[in-house]
Each structure stands twice: as C-alpha cells, then as structure tokens.
Design a protein around this motif. Structure first.
Motif, PDB file in Angstrom:
ATOM      1  N   ASP A 164       0.830  -1.220   0.000  1.00 50.74           N
ATOM      2  CA  ASP A 164       0.000   0.000   0.000  1.00 50.74           C
ATOM      3  C   ASP A 164       0.863   1.269   0.000  1.00 50.74           C
ATOM      4  N   HIS A 165       2.198   1.104  -0.013  1.00 43.34           N
ATOM      5  CA  HIS A 165       3.139   2.226  -0.124  1.00 43.34           C
ATOM      6  C   HIS A 165       4.004   2.127  -1.382  1.00 43.34           C
ATOM      7  N   THR A 166       3.936   0.974  -2.069  1.00 32.57           N
ATOM      8  CA  THR A 166       4.845   0.746  -3.212  1.00 32.57           C
ATOM      9  C   THR A 166       4.134   0.260  -4.484  1.00 32.57           C
ATOM     10  N   ASP A 167       2.822   0.018  -4.408  1.00 34.12           N
ATOM     11  CA  ASP A 167       2.143  -0.565  -5.575  1.00 34.12           C
ATOM     12  C   ASP A 167       2.182   0.371  -6.793  1.00 34.12           C
ATOM     13  N   GLY A 168       2.309   1.680  -6.548  1.00 32.30           N
ATOM     14  CA  GLY A 168       2.384   2.639  -7.657  1.00 32.30           C
ATOM     15  C   GLY A 168       3.795   2.845  -8.185  1.00 32.30           C
ATOM     16  N   ASN A 169       4.788   2.113  -7.644  1.00 38.09           N
ATOM     17  CA  ASN A 169       6.185   2.325  -8.062  1.00 38.09           C
ATOM     18  C   ASN A 169       6.382   2.211  -9.564  1.00 38.09           C
ATOM     19  N   LEU A 170       5.757   1.187 -10.168  1.00 33.71           N
ATOM     20  CA  LEU A 170       6.028   0.897 -11.581  1.00 33.71           C
ATOM     21  C   LEU A 170       5.593   2.054 -12.477  1.00 33.71           C
TER      22      LEU A 170
END
Ligand SMILES: [Zn+2]
Length: 314
Positions: free
Chosen positions: A113-119
C-alpha cells in the motif's frame, strides 16, 4: 497496511461488484494475493484529497498510505506511491499542484500500500530511493503471515535503484531531506523522511495516528522497535514538526507522544502478565488495552490484535 475496517469493507464490496461487472474493471494479476486485488479494486475509484502542509509540501490521501509531495523546478519528489489503480486520480491531484514531472520517489517501507504505484511512477520518470532492505524484499516473494498473503517479486522497473543502509541526504527544490533507517519496527525496511527546512516528517507506518498500529513480525517488525522508532520520531525536528503518519490524519508531536505513552504502557502491562505465566488468551481476557480502547481501538488493528502483537514480542 490499510487500516480502517470501513475501508476494508468498502474495498470488499467494490471487489464483489467487480466480479459481477460485464468485464473486468482493470487487468487482474492472478499472482497477486486477494488483499492486493481488493485494494486495487477499491482504489480505482477512491477520491484523492490534497492537504497543504508547510513550505510547498502537500500530502495526498486516499490511496494506500499517505503520499507526501514536494513540487519544484527540479521535478516533483514523492514519498510513497499508493495503490497502482489510483494512477489516474493521483496524476490529476499532482497536476493540480504543479506541472512539474515526477522526478524522485522515496519508499518508506516495502508494503504494497506504499509501493504498488512504483512501476507507473518509474515509467513517468521517477528514480526510486529506499532502504536496501526494501529493495531486497520487493525483489523476492514475501509473505505477511497474519493475512496468509504471499506477494510476488516486483518487476525491475518497480525496484528502488538508489538504496542506503543507515541514512541518506537529498537536496532538491530548495529543500534538504534527511532519510534514516529505523531499527526493525513495523517491518525491518522502515525509514523516516525529514524535510528539514520545512520541518515536516514522514514516519511511514512506524506511526499510525489515532489507532493501534499494525506490526508485521513476518518481515522483521517488533513491538520494542516500534517503541524505539516512536521515541526517535519524538527526537527528530522540533516541537512544531508536522508529522505525516503512514495512515491517518497528519499530526503533531503531542499526538506522537500520546501514541508513545499508549504503546509503552500496554507493552509493559502485557510483558508483566506474560512473565506471570499467563497464556495469550488469559492476557487478552485481562484487557490490558482497556484504558486506551476508546481513543485507539477503532481502527483496523483491534485491541485483541494489538495485544497479540505485543505478546508475541515480549
Ligand atoms: Zn506498512
């Protein structure tokens, strides 16, 4: 982790609706655990709100953990990337702040919920900065035992490429950021991000404002580390530091102090009961959190869950 029961239920409802929709709302990854699939379903339509803090710094709320934003001529710096399905709404919120492209992304820890948007943020131009252990955990399958959830390794584009062990300093858009690894606390990958000029501090999930915290023992978290992390948060900045928690409303040192008193008091009570030889069920029955339940007991982590997190570590 996503921490309100209301949010949990609402994402479940949305996921159920998606099952009966004529076509999938978005591509589903069969490798992802159900909790990620549900979070993505819920976050696709989630409203993103923007709160101005101090010295140009804003926080975006509504998709996973709280996202800090520092805009400026050197491009935006973001702290945490939310849930990937919120991409359109996060882009709109960022465009309303300024036209600067995303240049840098800092991850406070490895949780989805803190890294799913990294890509997508990396594809949009962001260099990703994090603790070395965040990269290690994102680069291999991870299990959160409490949720019986196993997360696949992330693709290369989602991995942090600038990593550090203890601390790291960034200078961008006229602001100095001091990044520091916490002792194993919520996980063993946690860092704090202090915008030293504006005196704004992002604590990641070492601080949940107004609710009992979640402690992920299966990836290195520990109650005593949470207490040490909260003490360090108290010692960072000044009495007027604006503190961004991983989840919950933006707060201040007074509220951090109240959380510290709560976790320290409950830790000592539970440790005393365990020392007397009481089982986990007996400790839960003794209600060691009772004095704090009205104030902190209404989040995702129930009084019973928090008692278990403490008992496990003392
Ligand atoms: Zn977390």
């Amino acid at each position: 982790m996503i921490f309100t029961r209301r949010h949990f239920l609402s994402t479940t409802t949305v996921a159920a609706a998606a099952l009966f929709a004529p076509g999938p709302l978005f591509a589903q990854d069969p490798q992802q655990p159900e909790m990620v699939v549900k979070a993505r379903a819920g976050a696709a339509d989630a409203k993103i709100t923007t709160q101005k803090l101090r010295g140009n710094i804003c926080v975006l709320m509504g998709s996973g953990g709280n996202i800090a934003v520092l805009p400026g001529p050197q491009g935006k710096l973001l702290v945490d990337s939310g849930i990937s399905s919120s991409q359109t709404h996060i882009k709109e919120a960022l465009a309303a702040i300024s036209a600067d492209p995303i240049q840098q992304l800092v991850n406070t820890h490895w949780h989805y919920d803190h890294t799913d948007g990294n890509l997508w943020m990396h594809s949009a131009g962001a260099t990703i900065v994090a603790n070395e252990k965040t990269r290690q955990r994102l680069n291999s399958p991870q299990t959160i035992e409490l949720f019986h959830a196993t997360f696949p390794a992330e693709p290369a584009g989602a991995l942090p490429t600038v990593v550090f062990m203890d601390e790291h300093t960034l200078h961008t858009n006229g602001e100095t950021l001091h990044l520091q690894h916490y002792d194993p606390a919520h996980t063993d990958t946690d860092i704090s991000v202090h915008f030293t000029d504006a005196d704004v501090l992002h604590t990641g999930d070492t601080w949940f404002n107004g609710v009992y915290p979640f402690i992920d023992y299966s990836t290195g978290g520990h109650i005593d580390g949470m207490i040490r992390a909260t003490k360090r948060t108290m010692a960072t900045g000044t009495t007027s530091t604006i503190v961004i928690p991983g989840h919950g409303p933006v707060g201040n040192k007074q509220q951090v102090a109240e959380s510290l008193e709560m976790i320290s008091t409950i830790r000592d009570k539970v440790a005393g009961l365990k020392k007397e030889g009481k089982t986990i069920d007996e400790v839960i029955a003794a209600k060691p959190t009772a004095a704090f339940d009205d104030k902190f007991g209404k989040g995702f982590t129930t009084p019973q869950m928090f008692t278990r997190f403490v008992y496990q570590g003392v």
